[in-house]
Design an enzyme around this catalytic site. Structure first.
Site, short mmCIF file in Angstrom:
data_model
loop_
_atom_site.label_atom_id
_atom_site.label_comp_id
_atom_site.label_asym_id
_atom_site.label_seq_id
_atom_site.Cartn_x
_atom_site.Cartn_y
_atom_site.Cartn_z
N SER A 256 0.78 -1.29 -0.24
CA SER A 256 0.26 -0.08 0.02
C SER A 256 0.55 1.50 -0.08
O SER A 256 0.41 2.32 -0.51
CB SER A 256 -0.80 0.21 1.19
N LYS A 301 -5.60 4.17 8.75
CA LYS A 301 -4.71 6.04 7.98
C LYS A 301 -5.56 6.66 7.87
O LYS A 301 -3.80 8.22 7.73
CB LYS A 301 -4.59 4.84 6.17
#
Length: 363
Positions: A256, A301
Site C-alpha cells: 500500500s 490511515k
C-alpha cells in the site's frame, strides 16, 4: 444483612463476574488501529527512506508521508472486553480474525506474502516514477517463484530469464501461462532460458541477454482446481534502472505504500518542490503503468495521517466512499486513480488552488 447492602453486594459480585468473564472469554476477532507514518522525503531510524546514487537529487520542504495500520499479532487472542472497547472506540476497528489471518495460511506465509508485496510495490514505484520522468527502464521476463514439489522444481529457478516457451518468444509474463496451457497435462513444454546469475549480470549492466541460452524440458501436471496444464512457476518482471535506487523501510509489509514511494522519487528527482512545503500523506498500491489501486484499513490511515499533521490525504478512488464516511477534522481527502492524478493534485496544492481538488464523497 440489610436489603440495600445485599443488593449492592450482589450487584458488585455480578459486575466482577462479568468483568472476569470478559477477560477470560476469547473471541475470534482482531483489532486494527492507526500505525506510524513515515515521510518518504525524509529519514527513518536515521537512514534516508529513498537513496539515489548516480543521478542529481533535490531536497524538499514538504511531506509525502506513507501511512500504515497497526494490527494485533497472529498469536494474539482478543478477549470479549477488548473487543467491546474496540467496537466503541473511534480510532480502532475490530474485524473478524480470519480477515487478517486466513485459516489456510500460516503466520510465516502471511509474513512472507507481506514482504513479497512490499518488495514488488517498491519495484513498481521505481518503474512508474522513472518512466513518468522520461527515464528508460529495461525489463525482462523471469521466473519469479517456483512452487514446491511442482514439475518445475530443480529445473527452473527464481531469477532465470525466460526467453521463449516452445520456441515462441516471450515478451511479457502473461504469455508464459498462456503458452503452457496450450498443452494437455502430461505433455512436455520446452523453456528457453538464461540462468539467473547470467541474466542478472546482463540486467545490472544494462545489456541485452546473452545469446547462449539453455532449453529445459518440463512435463506438465494437472491443476487441481480446473485441470489445466501447469509447470508450477510464477512469471514476473525484473528491471534495470539507469541509476541506483534503494528504498529502506524496516518493519513494513504489503503493497500500500507504492503510490507514496513513487511520488517521493519524482519529488527527489525534480528540482521543484512538489508539495510547496505542504504536509501531504496518502496510500495506495501502484503498478508499473502508474495506476493506483485500493488498500485496506483506509480509515485508520486517515486518522494516522491527521495525527501526524497532514492536511491532505491522497486516497485511492476505490477507497473514497469508505474513507469519506468518517473524515478527521482538518484533513482533505483527495481522490486519485493514477500517478498523474496525484501529481496534478500536488500541483493544485502547491499553487494554492485547493478548491479544484477532486475530493472523496461518501455514497
Amino acid at each position: 444483612m440489610p436489603r440495600r447492602t445485599a443488593t449492592l453486594l450482589t450487584s458488585t459480585l455480578l459486575l466482577i463476574g462479568m468483568l472476569c468473564a470478559g477477560v477470560l472469554i476469547h473471541v475470534p476477532y482482531a483489532e486494527m488501529s492507526p500505525g506510524p507514518t513515515v515521510n518518504t522525503l525524509g529519514e527513518h531510524d536515521g537512514e534516508p527512506v529513498l537513496s539515489i546514487d548516480g543521478e542529481r537529487t533535490y531536497d524538499s520542504e514538504g511531506h509525502l508521508n506513507m501511512t500504515t495500520v497497526r494490527v494485533t499479532g497472529v498469536d494474539y487472542r482478543m478477549n470479549l472486553l477488548e473487543a467491546v472497547h474496540g467496537w466503541l472506540s473511534d480510532d480502532a476497528a475490530v474485524v473478524p480474525y480470519e480477515t487478517l489471518y486466513p485459516e489456510d495460511v500460516s503466520a510465516d506465509q502471511v509474513e512472507e506474502q507481506n514482504a513479497e508485496e512490499f518488495s514488488a510495490s517498491q519495484e513498481s514505484a521505481k518503474v512508474a516514477a522513472l518512466e513518468e520522468l522520461g527515464f528508460e527502464v529495461g525489463s525482462q521476463t523471469i521466473v519469479a517463484a517456483v512452487v514446491e514439489d511442482a514439475p518445475a522444481q530443480d529445473k527452473l529457478h527464481a531469477g532465470d530469464a525466460i526467453v521463449a516457451v516452445d520456441g515462441t518468444e516471450v515478451t511479457e509474463p502473461g504469455q508464459v501461462a498462456e503458452l503452457v496451457t496450450e498443452h494437455e497435462a502430461g505433455e512436455d513444454v520446452v523453456f528457453t532460458i538464461v540462468p539467473a546469475e547470467e541474466a542478472q549480470a546482463a540486467l545490472d549492466a544494462g545489456e541485452p541477454l546473452p545469446t547462449d541460452t539453455e532449453d529445459v524440458t518440463i512435463t506438465t501436471a494437472e491443476a487441481p482446481e480446473d485441470q489445466r496444464a501447469i509447470v508450477g512457476i510464477q512469471a514476473g518482471l525484473a528491471h534495470s534502472f539507469p541509476f541506483e535506487i534503494d528504498i529502506e523501510l524496516a518493519d513494513v509489509g504489503g503493497p500500500s505504500a507504492g503510490l507514496m514511494f513513487a511520488l517521493g522519487l519524482v519529488d527527489r528527482l525534480t528540482e521543484e518542490d512538489l508539495t510547496g512545503g505542504a504536509f501531504v500523506a496518502g496510500t495506495g498500491t501502484i503498478d508499473e503503468e502508474g495506476t493506483v489501486g485500493p488498500i485496506g484499513g483506509v480509515t485508520m490511515k486517515t486518522i494516522a495521517a491527521r495525527e501526524a499533521g497532514a492536511e491532505f490525504f491522497l486516497t485511492p478512488e476505490d477507497n473514497c466512499s469508505v474513507a469519506a464516511q468518517d473524515v478527521p477534522d482538518g484533513l482533505t481527502l483527495v481522490r486519485v486513480g493514477s500517478l498523474d492524478d496525484a501529481l496534478a493534485a500536488l500541483t493544485d496544492i502547491r499553487e494554492g488552488d485547493t478548491g479544484d481538488l477532486p475530493r472523496c464523497e461518501a455514497e
